[in-house]
Design an enzyme around this catalytic site. Structure first.
Site, short mmCIF file in Angstrom:
data_model
loop_
_atom_site.label_atom_id
_atom_site.label_comp_id
_atom_site.label_asym_id
_atom_site.label_seq_id
_atom_site.Cartn_x
_atom_site.Cartn_y
_atom_site.Cartn_z
CB THR A 35 32.63 51.45 64.53
OG1 THR A 35 33.79 50.98 65.38
CG2 THR A 35 33.27 52.31 63.45
CG ASN A 37 29.62 55.34 70.47
OD1 ASN A 37 30.03 54.50 71.35
ND2 ASN A 37 30.58 56.61 70.40
CE LYS A 232 28.15 62.36 60.16
NZ LYS A 232 28.58 61.21 60.88
CB ALA A 263 26.34 64.39 68.14
N GLY A 264 27.61 62.35 65.95
CA GLY A 264 27.48 62.05 64.71
C GLY A 264 27.19 60.85 64.50
CG ASP A 265 29.80 58.06 66.64
OD1 ASP A 265 30.47 58.20 65.59
OD2 ASP A 265 30.53 57.90 67.59
#
Length: 305
Positions: A35, A37, A232, A263-265
């Site tokens: 969170t 990030n 994602k 990457a996902g953040d």
């Protein structure tokens, strides 16, 4: 998700000391957490027109001081950060293989964030959260808060939505943080009915709920009543269901992946920022892919500004 001209966003979670394991055996120290990030990238994407606050608990040590200084430099508000005497933040180490895939080693059992919502100082923070336009949290947030903290969070989400706030959830499931998969499922299921935008990683959904395919994921969230769901899928196209419409948005090609950390953040941050600025789900996903493609070409969670 409705656009907000000058949004106020509170992101709830944990930031840790990050050690990046280099090929020569050395360690590069920085700070990171899912969170956090997202908070950094969201602040960068939205610019000065937004209020981005981080909600957590830290110690009174020099690492915690450096974290706060770093966040302030990213225009992240510190008014919801508790500093607990004698406590420390968590720590993790990232090890990456030749393909850029990462492995995490954690030291976080005594981290200050575990008491984030249970201290006397938490009461005014919890009371203030429903006034934000957006509340953002993750599956890791659920894990580190513990049972009592999760109860407080759930009460806050309900109150926030009653006042018109939008709730955003990133599933980020980490089995090691939970006593059992049953405990994790119960915690997730308690909050999902109160989520407006779900940002999901397909591998985490399958690991936690054993969904057979993407259609099964969407069917489950439709049953819960989540109006906007983003799935994602790494280098594959992300899939979106929003108010009855379906979209598939291809990822951006990257020749050399260095480190997939955050990457996902970062995708979530750019997606949310675009939606808050009035972008369509497709435009938001394209923004998410663009930022994530840059992040995975640099070591560590946070790329230089």
């Amino acid at each position: 998700m409705k656009a907000v001209k000058t949004p106020s966003i509170a992101l709830i979670g944990e930031c840790m000391i990050e050690l990046q394991h280099r090929a020569d055996g050395s360690l590069q120290q920085s700070f990171g957490g899912d969170t956090l990030n997202t908070a950094v990238y969201l602040s960068r994407e939205l610019g000065e027109g937004a209020k981005v606050d981080y909600v957590t608990a830290l110690g009174d040590d020099s690492f915690s001081d450096a974290m706060c200084q770093s966040w302030a430099g990213e225009n992240i508000g510190l008014s919801r950060v508790q500093r607990l005497p004698g406590r420390l933040p968590g720590l993790y180490c990232i090890q990456t293989d030749a393909a850029g895939e990462r492995r995490f080693l954690y030291w976080r059992n005594e981290a200050a964030v575990r008491d984030c919502f249970t201290t006397p100082a938490a009461a005014p923070i919890l009371a203030a959260l429903p006034a934000y336009d957006v509340l953002y949290f993750s599956g890791i947030t659920l894990a580190v808060l513990g049972a009592l903290g999760r109860e407080k969070l759930l009460e806050t989400l309900i109150a926030a939505r009653q006042r018109g706030a939008q709730v955003v959830f990133d599933n980020n499931y980490r089995p090691r943080l939970w006593a059992s998969v049953e405990e994790a499922r119960a915690a997730y299921r308690s909050v999902l009915p109160h989520v407006d935008l779900a940002l999901l990683t397909v591998d985490d959904e399958q690991a936690l709920f054993h969904f057979s395919d993407c259609d099964a994921v969407f069917a489950a969230y439709e049953q819960v009543g989540t109006p906007e769901v983003v799935l994602k899928r790494g280098a594959e196209a992300c899939l979106i269901r929003c108010n009855g419409e379906a979209f598939a948005v291809p990822a951006q090609k990257v020749e050399r992946v260095v480190d997939t950390t955050a990457a996902g953040d970062s995708f979530s941050a750019a997606y949310l920022a675009s939606r808050l600025k009035g972008g369509t789900p497709v435009e938001a996903a394209e923004a998410g892919h663009r930022l994530a493609s840059r992040v995975i070409q640099v070591p560590g969670a946070l790329i230089p500004r």
